[in-house]
Design an enzyme around this catalytic site. Sequence first.
Site, PDB file in Angstrom:
ATOM      1  N   LYS A  19       2.055   4.433  -2.696  1.00 10.53           N
ATOM      2  CA  LYS A  19       1.176   5.550  -2.171  1.00 10.53           C
ATOM      3  C   LYS A  19       2.094   6.366  -2.576  1.00 10.53           C
ATOM      4  CE  LYS A  19      -3.809   5.327  -1.154  1.00 10.53           C
ATOM      5  NZ  LYS A  19      -4.388   6.080  -2.230  1.00 10.53           N
TER       6      LYS A  19
ATOM      7  N   TYR B 277       0.683  -1.349   0.123  1.00 14.76           N
ATOM      8  CA  TYR B 277      -0.047   0.128   0.093  1.00 14.76           C
ATOM      9  C   TYR B 277       1.043   1.654  -0.459  1.00 14.76           C
ATOM     10  CZ  TYR B 277      -3.749   3.209   1.674  1.00 14.76           C
ATOM     11  OH  TYR B 277      -4.368   4.565   1.899  1.00 14.76           O
TER      12      TYR B 277
END
Length: 245
Positions: free
Chosen positions: A168, A164
């Site tokens: 990002k 994740y």
Amino acid sequence: MNKAFITGANKGIGFATAKQLLEKGYYVFLGSRDLKKGVKAVEKLNHHGFTNVKAIQLDVTDNDSIMAAFNEINKKISALDILINNAGINGGSPYTVLEASPEQFKNTFDTNVFGVASVTKVFIELLGKSDQPRIVNVSSSVGSLTLQSDPTWPAYDYAKYGVYSASKAALNMYTVNLAYELRNTPFKVNAVCPGYTSTDFTDRNGGEVEIAAQRIVKYALINHNGPTGKFFSEETNPQTGEVPW
């Protein structure tokens, strides 16, 4: 009436963001991968007296879906004022980069990075017809290379969501480049971390969804003197909001 399009807005932070923009007089196109869930979300908003909202089927990983969403919205409006790229996935477990599968990386980047780039590319022309176009890419402080590599950061030992956070960080670089390419236009483009928030995404752990939405709306509504090409996390830096890349 100004218009906004929010991806992944049938629940959670996206839904709360839609509600707050409706409260401010915007017409909101509510993107939802599952149209039935999007329609139910609109019905909830209608129940609270908000009528200037429409559900739009959108799977950000499907180019045909993106084009269909664009065509539907383009038929109804002459300009889009705000695009909030909110749709995202956490990549699932295992969360460490050594244990995560290649498929986890691919699926997460498909939604969190490639999906944002694809939606933005398709909608950029419609945004360009607005006097004050705004793009907010919903990011996360865990995508900050500076913070993630700082042992003194309070979240250093528990914010290692490898897949994740990598997505990002890539989204943040995309934001920097997009803002640069649009630097001589009325566009304002920023990455905004809504903070650790109680949603399905976090198994209902974290802060209030309304506060998270406020943080996004704030940067979606900045005026012509507002920042562009910046990374904001008011949870991390309550003073100025800006955090390092």
